[in-house]
Motif scaffolding. Sequence first.
Motif, PDB file in Angstrom:
ATOM      1  N   GLU A   1      -2.615  33.449  36.745  1.00 50.16           N
ATOM      2  CA  GLU A   1      -2.178  32.139  37.198  1.00 50.16           C
ATOM      3  C   GLU A   1      -0.831  32.193  37.916  1.00 50.16           C
ATOM      4  O   GLU A   1      -0.324  31.163  38.354  1.00 50.16           O
ATOM      5  N   ARG A   2      -0.248  33.358  38.052  1.00 52.38           N
ATOM      6  CA  ARG A   2       1.106  33.470  38.563  1.00 52.38           C
ATOM      7  C   ARG A   2       1.111  34.015  39.995  1.00 52.38           C
ATOM      8  O   ARG A   2       0.159  34.650  40.442  1.00 52.38           O
ATOM      9  N   ALA A   3       2.213  33.759  40.700  1.00 49.65           N
ATOM     10  CA  ALA A   3       2.349  34.277  42.058  1.00 49.65           C
ATOM     11  C   ALA A   3       2.314  35.803  42.033  1.00 49.65           C
ATOM     12  O   ALA A   3       2.898  36.427  41.148  1.00 49.65           O
ATOM     13  N   PRO A   4       1.629  36.434  42.989  1.00 47.53           N
ATOM     14  CA  PRO A   4       1.454  37.883  42.924  1.00 47.53           C
ATOM     15  C   PRO A   4       2.671  38.708  43.332  1.00 47.53           C
ATOM     16  O   PRO A   4       2.787  39.872  42.946  1.00 47.53           O
ATOM     17  N   LEU A   5       3.597  38.131  44.116  1.00 48.77           N
ATOM     18  CA  LEU A   5       4.726  38.903  44.632  1.00 48.77           C
ATOM     19  C   LEU A   5       5.979  38.589  43.821  1.00 48.77           C
ATOM     20  O   LEU A   5       6.350  37.423  43.659  1.00 48.77           O
ATOM     21  N   GLU A   6       6.647  39.662  43.311  1.00 42.12           N
ATOM     22  CA  GLU A   6       7.823  39.476  42.474  1.00 42.12           C
ATOM     23  C   GLU A   6       8.943  40.414  42.904  1.00 42.12           C
ATOM     24  O   GLU A   6       8.703  41.571  43.266  1.00 42.12           O
ATOM     25  N   LEU A   7      10.176  39.895  42.832  1.00 40.19           N
ATOM     26  CA  LEU A   7      11.374  40.680  43.082  1.00 40.19           C
ATOM     27  C   LEU A   7      12.193  40.736  41.797  1.00 40.19           C
ATOM     28  O   LEU A   7      12.540  39.694  41.236  1.00 40.19           O
ATOM     29  N   HIS A   8      12.486  41.937  41.327  1.00 36.59           N
ATOM     30  CA  HIS A   8      13.260  42.139  40.101  1.00 36.59           C
ATOM     31  C   HIS A   8      14.621  42.732  40.442  1.00 36.59           C
ATOM     32  O   HIS A   8      14.719  43.675  41.235  1.00 36.59           O
ATOM     33  N   VAL A   9      15.661  42.195  39.836  1.00 36.70           N
ATOM     34  CA  VAL A   9      17.021  42.721  39.969  1.00 36.70           C
ATOM     35  C   VAL A   9      17.647  42.726  38.580  1.00 36.70           C
ATOM     36  O   VAL A   9      17.607  41.709  37.876  1.00 36.70           O
ATOM     37  N   ALA A  10      18.220  43.866  38.168  1.00 35.64           N
ATOM     38  CA  ALA A  10      18.805  43.975  36.833  1.00 35.64           C
ATOM     39  C   ALA A  10      19.966  44.956  36.865  1.00 35.64           C
ATOM     40  O   ALA A  10      20.096  45.769  37.790  1.00 35.64           O
ATOM     41  N   GLY A  11      20.792  44.895  35.837  1.00 34.42           N
ATOM     42  CA  GLY A  11      21.938  45.798  35.774  1.00 34.42           C
ATOM     43  C   GLY A  11      22.420  45.990  34.350  1.00 34.42           C
ATOM     44  O   GLY A  11      22.000  45.283  33.424  1.00 34.42           O
ATOM     45  N   THR A  12      23.319  46.942  34.172  1.00 35.66           N
ATOM     46  CA  THR A  12      23.935  47.198  32.875  1.00 35.66           C
ATOM     47  C   THR A  12      25.250  47.930  33.088  1.00 35.66           C
ATOM     48  O   THR A  12      25.467  48.551  34.147  1.00 35.66           O
ATOM     49  N   TYR A  13      26.114  47.862  32.102  1.00 36.09           N
ATOM     50  CA  TYR A  13      27.406  48.553  32.157  1.00 36.09           C
ATOM     51  C   TYR A  13      27.730  49.090  30.779  1.00 36.09           C
ATOM     52  O   TYR A  13      27.482  48.425  29.758  1.00 36.09           O
ATOM     53  N   SER A  14      28.275  50.296  30.712  1.00 34.81           N
ATOM     54  CA  SER A  14      28.674  50.883  29.433  1.00 34.81           C
ATOM     55  C   SER A  14      30.046  51.526  29.565  1.00 34.81           C
ATOM     56  O   SER A  14      30.446  51.969  30.652  1.00 34.81           O
ATOM     57  N   ARG A  15      30.757  51.573  28.442  1.00 31.37           N
ATOM     58  CA  ARG A  15      32.103  52.159  28.419  1.00 31.37           C
ATOM     59  C   ARG A  15      32.341  52.781  27.048  1.00 31.37           C
ATOM     60  O   ARG A  15      32.067  52.173  26.019  1.00 31.37           O
ATOM     61  N   PHE A  16      32.858  54.019  27.042  1.00 33.82           N
ATOM     62  CA  PHE A  16      33.177  54.714  25.799  1.00 33.82           C
ATOM     63  C   PHE A  16      34.428  55.554  26.020  1.00 33.82           C
ATOM     64  O   PHE A  16      34.567  56.207  27.060  1.00 33.82           O
ATOM     65  N   GLU A  17      35.357  55.512  25.059  1.00 30.65           N
ATOM     66  CA  GLU A  17      36.545  56.355  25.175  1.00 30.65           C
ATOM     67  C   GLU A  17      37.081  56.715  23.795  1.00 30.65           C
ATOM     68  O   GLU A  17      36.828  56.017  22.797  1.00 30.65           O
ATOM     69  N   GLN A  18      37.808  57.824  23.731  1.00 30.89           N
ATOM     70  CA  GLN A  18      38.505  58.271  22.523  1.00 30.89           C
ATOM     71  C   GLN A  18      39.920  58.668  22.908  1.00 30.89           C
ATOM     72  O   GLN A  18      40.149  59.172  24.013  1.00 30.89           O
ATOM     73  N   GLN A  19      40.865  58.456  21.988  1.00 32.10           N
ATOM     74  CA  GLN A  19      42.245  58.823  22.267  1.00 32.10           C
ATOM     75  C   GLN A  19      42.967  59.148  20.967  1.00 32.10           C
ATOM     76  O   GLN A  19      42.472  58.861  19.873  1.00 32.10           O
ATOM     77  N   VAL A  20      44.135  59.754  21.074  1.00 29.24           N
ATOM     78  CA  VAL A  20      44.996  60.081  19.939  1.00 29.24           C
ATOM     79  C   VAL A  20      46.357  59.424  20.165  1.00 29.24           C
ATOM     80  O   VAL A  20      46.898  59.477  21.275  1.00 29.24           O
ATOM     81  N   LYS A  21      46.900  58.782  19.099  1.00 27.33           N
ATOM     82  CA  LYS A  21      48.224  58.181  19.157  1.00 27.33           C
ATOM     83  C   LYS A  21      49.026  58.609  17.937  1.00 27.33           C
ATOM     84  O   LYS A  21      48.463  59.001  16.904  1.00 27.33           O
ATOM     85  N   SER A  22      50.334  58.512  18.040  1.00 18.86           N
ATOM     86  CA  SER A  22      51.191  58.860  16.905  1.00 18.86           C
ATOM     87  C   SER A  22      51.047  57.856  15.771  1.00 18.86           C
ATOM     88  O   SER A  22      51.287  58.173  14.610  1.00 18.86           O
TER      89      SER A  22
END
Length: 225
Positions: free
Chosen positions: A24-45
Amino acid sequence: MRIELVSVAALAMFSLPERAHAEERAPLELHVAGTYSRFEQQVKSEVGGARGERLVEQSELALFHALSYRFLGPLSAGVFGLYNSGIRRVGRFQGLTPEGKAVVAPELGGDYLELWAGPFVRASFGLPFFELGYGLYTARWDEARDDLPNSEGDAGVFRTHRGIAWVLAGGLALDLADELELTVRLSYRVRYYDRRGGHALSNDVVHGTQDVTPFIGVAYRFGER
């Protein structure tokens, strides 16, 4: 930290209207998606102290887009594109400066950029859908992998093995409006790089890589009935 949204969409599906059957749905589809990730480690006094060099730093932006046409019941086919760009660096803690900043060495890593494009098929069953794609065109620029030169000793653009460059994905499509839907997908990508700069890798080795990435985006249905 990678933003996980699949569980949120799974809860939201119970409060949204039932999705129309594929026929029952239109046959032509456009998909756009995204994601972002961030990871870090550090040492402090101490907690809240002066920040020196990071032990580990990793961030990535990924974008997905696809154009598909439903040709038979729940089955669609089309073309997709994937873009990944980020940085990966890692080092070992060496000590603190007189000012209390961490010293990290040696620092390994660098920027990378990966582009994929190719055909894919999708099977939609109401809310859930499943996809299988093949990386017909693949290219990866990676500053961190100068330890994998080609047979000529150069570190150019990576290319994947022609038989192993696949993307598997599953997700949910949730109606937002007559022609628009929210999509969440979990993508698994596997590939082997066997060429670089137009030549086989040194000693004919192959470089295997895989990743699991969540995406959130929208899909537009052209000419929805």
